[in-house]
Design an enzyme around this catalytic site. Sequence first.
Site, mmCIF file in Angstrom:
data_model
loop_
_atom_site.group_PDB
_atom_site.id
_atom_site.type_symbol
_atom_site.label_atom_id
_atom_site.label_comp_id
_atom_site.label_asym_id
_atom_site.label_seq_id
_atom_site.Cartn_x
_atom_site.Cartn_y
_atom_site.Cartn_z
ATOM 1 N N HIS A 271 57.107 70.199 12.347
ATOM 2 C CA HIS A 271 58.341 70.458 11.568
ATOM 3 C C HIS A 271 59.295 71.346 12.653
ATOM 4 O O HIS A 271 59.151 72.535 12.599
ATOM 5 C CB HIS A 271 58.146 71.399 10.305
ATOM 6 C CG HIS A 271 57.858 70.439 9.268
ATOM 7 N ND1 HIS A 271 58.513 69.605 8.481
ATOM 8 C CD2 HIS A 271 56.320 70.444 8.845
ATOM 9 C CE1 HIS A 271 57.617 69.317 7.587
ATOM 10 N NE2 HIS A 271 56.182 69.584 7.655
ATOM 11 N N CYS B 30 57.436 64.387 8.852
ATOM 12 C CA CYS B 30 56.439 64.520 7.944
ATOM 13 C C CYS B 30 56.548 63.568 6.662
ATOM 14 O O CYS B 30 56.308 62.296 7.075
ATOM 15 C CB CYS B 30 56.566 66.035 7.156
ATOM 16 S SG CYS B 30 54.967 66.478 6.663
ATOM 17 N N GLU C 141 62.288 71.784 12.244
ATOM 18 C CA GLU C 141 63.127 72.627 11.767
ATOM 19 C C GLU C 141 62.653 74.049 11.086
ATOM 20 O O GLU C 141 63.344 74.904 10.729
ATOM 21 C CB GLU C 141 63.763 71.607 10.339
ATOM 22 C CG GLU C 141 62.752 71.560 9.260
ATOM 23 C CD GLU C 141 61.683 70.524 9.370
ATOM 24 O OE1 GLU C 141 61.403 70.071 10.454
ATOM 25 O OE2 GLU C 141 61.113 70.295 8.226
#
Lengths: 737, 233
Positions: free
Chosen positions: B204, B87, B206
Site C-alpha cells: 500500500h 491489494c 498510499e
Amino acid sequence: MMSNQPKITPELVASHGLKPDEYQRILDLIGREPSFTELGIFSAMWNEHCSYKSSRKHLRGLPTKAPWVIQGPGENAGVIDIGDGQAVVFKMESHNHPSYIEPYQGATTGVGGILRDVFTMGARPIACLNALSFGDPSHPRTRHLVSGVVAGVGGYGNSFGVPTVGGQTRFHTRYDGNILVNAMAVGLAPADKIFYAAASGVDMPIVYLGSKTGRDGIHGATMASAEFDDASEEKRPTVQVGDPFAEKLLLEACLEIMAKGCVIAIQDMGAAGLTCSAVEMGAKGDLGVDLDLDKVPTRETGMSAYEMMLSESQERMLMVLKPEKEAEAEAIFRKWGLDFAVVGHTTPTRRFVVKHGGDVMADLPIKELGDEAPLYDRPFVDGARLPVIHARDVAAPCAPLAALTRLLATPDLCSKRWVWEQYDHVILGNTVQRPGGDAAVVRVEDGPKGLALTVDVTPRYCEADPFEGGKQAVAEAWRNITAVGGRPLAITDNLNFGNPERPEIMGQFVGCLRGISAACTALDFPVVSGNVSLYNETNGRGILPTPSIGGVGVLADFTQSATLAFKVEGEAILLIGDTHGWLGQSVYLRDICGREDGAPPPVDLATEKRNGDVVRGMIHAGTATAVHDLADGGLLVALAEMAIAGKIGATLDAAPDGLVPHAWWFGEDQARYLVTVPQSELLGVLTKLKAVGVPVSQIGVTGGDRLAIAGEGEVAVKDLDAAFERWLPEYMAGGAS
Amino acid sequence: MKSAILVFPGINRERDMARALKLVSGQEPAMVWHAETELPAGTDLVVVPGGFSYGDYLRCGAIAARAPVMDAVRAFAARGGLVLGVCNGFQILCESGLLPGVLMRNAGLKFICRDVHIRVERSDTPFTAGYNAGQVIRVPVAHGEGNYEADDETLKRIEGDGRVLYRYCAADGVVDAASNINGAAASIAGLLNEAGNVLGMMPHPENHVETIMGCTDGRGLFAGLVAHLDRAA
C-alpha cells in the site's frame, strides 16, 4: 389466540434461565401466565447480560460526569467532547462465552457488535482495541483458542476497514475454561449530531435495516449469563456468525441516511436482538411499540415469533424514521443492497405488542420489561488480605540480566507481534503510534489533534486485592495515555468476573468497582460506557477478576506525542517516581521465583497525578525524548523495551544502596516512568522536578548496542530482542509452552 | 492529473487512496460507484483500491471484476489509459483479465500487516518514474491473499518482458525467501501488463505518504504518475 405453543412448565421456565421467584415476578407483573413468546422475551430482558441485575446497584456508584462528557453510560456508547465541534464515541464489550465455544465467530461478532454500538450513534469508527485473556499455554485448548480469536478479531476489523491499534494479550491458568475477548471501538462524530435510542412521536414508522433474521444466536445472551460445565460444547448453535461485509455496508448506509436527516432514533440489534432493541427504543421514549413480525426479513422460512424475537443474527439495526423521509432512506439502503422493511410503529400505549400471522404473540408493559427487571443486592465478602512480601525475604534465583532475558521470553511479557501483525493497523492512514507502545496514537481527521488509546488491567493484582487492583487498572490506563503525551479524558470499563451468586466473587466485583471509582474520581477520568460479564466460571472455578479499562485521551498536536524508543546515544535516563522494590504479585516473583503471592503494589492516586502531570509537561515542553511507563516486569523490563524499540543500548548504574537489587530491577511500584533527556536539558529538568517535589534520579545513559549494568555484566540488545520476539511465534507453531 | 477511484461494496481503502492522490497531485480524485457504466470524461488514471469487495466471500476480486464499471475500465485500458490496482485492486485486475495470474492465500495462511521492503526493478515506467531502478522502498502490506502465482510459461514471459516492477526484498535489496512475506512466485509484489499501462501491486504506497505514517516512501509512485501525465499533456 395462539396455537401449537409449548406449555409453560417449571422446567421450561428454568431452561430459560429464570429462577422460580423471577417467574413469580412475571406473573405478578402481567397478572396471567405468559405466552411462550413472552417467556422468551422476559428471559432475554431479564438475564444478567441485559438486565445487569447483580451489578446495577454497584455500577451506580461510578463517577460518570465531567464537563467534557456528552453522554455517559446507558446508551449504545459513551460520548466525549474533544473540542472544535468533534466528539469521540467509544465503548468496550465482552464476547467471552461465545469465543470459548467457537473462537473465530465469537471474536468476529464481538468486534462487529462493538463497532455497531459506535456507528449507531452517528460516529465513523476510527480505531479498535482489544483485551484478550487466554488459559495457560500448556492447556490443550489454548493454542486453538488464540489462533481462532486472533484470526477472528482481524477477520472482522480488517474487512470492515478500521485499524486495530492496540490491546493486551495475557495467559493464566484461571482462564483455562473461560477465555476473555474484550473488544473496544472508538469513533468520531460531529458533537452536535449524536444519535440516540429514544423514540419520539406516536405513529412513527419503525424500520428494520441490514441483514436478514435467521435462527443463529437464539438465547446467546442467556448463555452468556450462565456458568460453563462439561456440556458447554453443545452450546455451539447459540453462537452467531459475523459478516463484516454486511456491516461495512450497514455503516455506510446508516451514516448516509443520518447525514440526510432521516433518523429520529436508532438502536442496533445486539444481545437479545429485536426484543431488546425495540423495547429500549420504546421505553426510553416513553412510548409503546407494535411490531408485525410478518414484515421482518427472514433468512429461512417457518420461523416462529419466539425465534424471531430471540435471534441474535448480526448486522441488523432498528430505526425510527421521519415519515416524510422514508422513501429517501429506503433508496439509500437499496443502493447498498441492504434489507429495509417497515416492521412496526410507535404507539401511545406503553405496551410492547408483537403480532405474527394475525395473532398477538406478546402484549407486555414496555417500561416494566426493563425497569422491573430483578435487582439483586447480592451478599459479598472481602477476601483475605495477603501479606506484604519483603524483598529481603526473597532470594534471587539468578543475576538480573539473566532474569531479564528469561522474562522477555515469558508468555505475558513477550512481544505480541504475532497477534497484532494479523490486524490491519495502518488502514485510514492516521495511525501515528502503532501497537507495541504504551498507548496507540491516531490522528483525528487531518490533525493536528490526536487521540491516545489504551486498554489496561492487571488481573493478578485484582485477585490479590480487588480495591488496589481496581485503582491500578484505571491508573495504568491514565499513565499509558500520559506516557505518549495525551491528556486522559474518560474510560470505558468491561467488567469480567465469575459467578456473582458466590459472595467471594461478588466481593471481588464490589472491591474492584470501589477501586475504579476512587481512581476515576482522583484522576478526573470518568466512566462513560461499559459492559459487565459475569458467570465466567467453569465447574465452579472462576476467572481472575478482570475489569478491563479502555482509556481515551487527547493530544492537541499529535506531533508532540512521545514514544518509548531510545532516540540517540548519550542521553540521560531518568527514573521518575519512588521505588521501594515491591515484589508482591510481580511478574518476576511469579515467573522467576515461582511464587504468585503477596499483596499487590499500592496505588497512591495523588502521586500518580502529580508524577504524570509532570511527565506530560516534559513531553509538551520537548525535553523528554523517550517516555515509557513502568508496569509488568518493572524497571529493567521497561528499559529493555526502550532499548529494543530504539535499537540503542544503555549503561546503567548499580542498584542503589539500601535496596535489594532484584527488587530495584523488577519491583512493580506504581506511578513511575522512565524518561530520556538530552544532556543539555538534564540539569534544568532535575532542578525543576525537585522543585515540585517529584522524585527523580538519573539511572544511566543511552548508547552502544548493549544493556550494561555496573557490576552485573552486559547483554546485547539484539539478544534481548530475539528473546522478546521468540516465545509467541514458537508457541503458536507448536513449540515451547 | 484527473484520477478516478472505483468504489465497490466492501472496498475500504478508497479514502486512503483519495487522500494520497490529493496530497501528491493536488487534485481531488473522482469516486466512481461500481454500478456506473462510464468513467468521468478526461480521466487520466483509474485506481482500483484495496479492501474486501463483496466481502471476498468468493475468490478475492471475482465479483467486482464482473461489475458494470469494469467494462468501462477494460475499454479505458485498451485505449492505453493508466490503471493502478492495489491489494484487492490487484486481485480484481487479475480476475478481470487485465493482468495475468492469480493471488492465492499467503503461504503462512495468516493475514499479514507490516512494513515490507520492495525493490524497484526499473524506473522507465509511469508507475516507477518517481524512483531509481534498484531503489529499495518501505511500504506496508495488509492482506491475507497476496501470494502471486501464474503458470511457468506466463512467469517466464513476464520476467522476459521485464514486467515485474516491484519485488519483495530485504532492507539491503537482496531478494530472498525470508523477505518473500506471502510466498509469491519470484517474490512478485507489483506486476505490469503487456502493454505497460496497467499495474497491480499488493503493498500500500498510499499508506506511506506522510511523515506521521512513519515513512513517505510511497509518494514516489504517485509523484511519478503525476510527472508522467504532465509530460504527456
